[in-house]
Design an enzyme around this catalytic site. Structure first.
Site, PDB file in Angstrom:
ATOM      1  CE  LYS A  75       2.401  -6.670  -6.394  1.00 17.10           C
ATOM      2  NZ  LYS A  75       3.597  -5.869  -6.738  1.00 17.10           N
ATOM      3  CG  ASP A 122      -0.423  -0.122  -1.902  1.00 15.16           C
ATOM      4  OD1 ASP A 122      -0.666   0.782  -1.096  1.00 15.16           O
ATOM      5  OD2 ASP A 122       0.319   0.031  -2.891  1.00 15.16           O
TER       6      ASP A 122
END
Length: 404
Positions: A75, A122
């Protein structure tokens, strides 16, 4: 175990969503940006030759993102590039002229002053944003949904971020973070796009192209033409970035078949594909695949997926657990890959489909044969170390017996 597939016939359309923002030139620019970071290393693209032979396909390749920038997930590629683009705009510069040394210089810091970047996550995205902000001597705030794993919270805090776990689901956290950004003048760095908020999500998607570019170069070197690409999706940004780039690089009959895999409890891309429009999925989003527990698709990322993906799968948690076990305990002398719940989801679903006759009807729809080259991306390592061991050592989320 529960798994459903929806197949979308991709007919020639006069109008398709413009994929030029995910083309080769952009991929090279993004890769050059990341390559300027002193901690940049290309991640492994692992060939599982023994498993390929066992299940009767030509090649299985898995991109292992468990050590991207030392953060255990991919990410950071999106967040770091988007923050670079934000800074470039503030300096009225082209990002091509902003390498890591320049970004971290006193001159740039003096011009920018203090900036606060805010996001909801998350786990993996927030850690990447916090890492990038920290490297550039800026501040970050990260909102996380109820039920967030303590290890993921602590890892984000280690990057200097202010972390708040809210009594909300992921999509509600996104809205709450955006509200604070608007009130305080913070910069929202989110891969979820909505009307009026698309520039930064687009930059995040482009940031993911470093991963896709690395895969493409390796495939070219090995003279392997991908026939099937399997991608996990939360809001769909990563899946859309990879789908768009590969669609630009492999034209006509060379275009691979794309399959999207999501948790069955929160399959917003799957439901959108059936409806052929953006569908929002509310509720608690209960799944071990925390990185995929998103109910609101990226607006333009969804358009990329609906235009170019043939298959959409929603699968229960047992498939992700199965993928974690197979990758962590490879067949014969194939290389071991430590893959987390979201990272292993497509791999687990497809290998189960190909080896368990309970899913032979699904197998036929995927049109996989002895000439097939299957591409997967393990997007994270053991970001929840305790749950990883519970699954791999103790057999949590049993995956035997086919459908129940």
């Amino acid at each position: 175990m529960k798994l459903e597939i929806f197949t979308k016939e991709q007919k020639d359309k006069k109008e398709r969503y413009d994929l030029s923002f995910l083309n080769k030139d952009v991929a090279i620019e993004v890769h050059n940006y990341h390559n300027n970071f002193p901690m940049y290393e290309e991640t492994p693209f692992v060939e599982l030759k023994n498993l390929s032979e066992k299940i009767g396909v030509k090649n299985i390749l898995v991109k292992d993102e468990s050590n991207r920038f030392g953060l255990n997930a991919f990410k950071v590629l999106g967040g770091s590039y988007a923050i670079g683009k934000v800074i470039a705009e503030k300096l009225n510069m082209d990002i091509k002229n902003l390498d890591f040394e320049k970004l971290t210089s006193k001159e740039v810091k003096d011009k920018l002053g203090d900036i606060t970047f805010i996001t909801a996550t998350d786990g993996n995205h927030g850690r990447g944003v916090a890492w990038a902000a920290n490297k550039l001597a800026q501040k970050s705030i990260v909102y996380m949904p109820r039920g967030s794993v303590e290890e993921r919270v602590k890892n984000i805090e280690k990057e200097g971020a202010t972390v708040k776990v809210l009594d909300m689901n992921y999509d509600e956290c996104v809205r709450e973070a955006n509200k604070l950004a608007e009130e305080k003048g913070y910069i929202m760095v989110q891969d979820t796009a909505w009307d009026g908020y698309e520039d930064i999500p687009k930059w995040i998607m482009q940031g993911y192209m470093t991963l896709a570019w690395e895969m493409y170069e390796t495939l070219q070197e090995k003279n392997i033409k991908p026939t099937h690409v399997f991608l996990q999706a939360g809001v769909g940004s990563f899946a859309a970035a990879t789908t768009g780039f590969f669609t630009n690089m492999y034209k006509g009959e060379d275009k691979p078949s794309f399959t999207i895999v999501e948790p069955d409890t929160v399959a917003c891309i799957y439901e959108s594909a059936i409806a052929n429009e953006r569908v929002l999925v509310g509720g608690e989003h209960k799944t071990i695949m925390a990185g995929l527990a998103c109910g609101e698709p990226n607006t333009f990322g969804l358009k990329v997926l609906l235009d170019n993906c043939e298959h959409y799968i929603k699968a229960s948690d047992e498939f992700a657990a199965f993928g974690m076990r197979v990758l962590g305990n490879p067949y014969r002398d194939d290389k071991r890959i430590i893959s987390g719940e979201s990272g292993a989801a497509p791999f687990g679903a497809i290998i189960k489909i190909l080896t368990d006759d309970s899913f032979k009807d699904v197998r036929k729809k995927l049109n996989i044969n002895s000439d097939s080259n299957l591409i997967f991306v393990s997007t994270e390592g053991d970001t929840d170390a305790k749950n990883y061991l519970d699954i791999v050592w103790d057999g949590k989320y049993e995956s035997t017996g086919g459908r129940k």
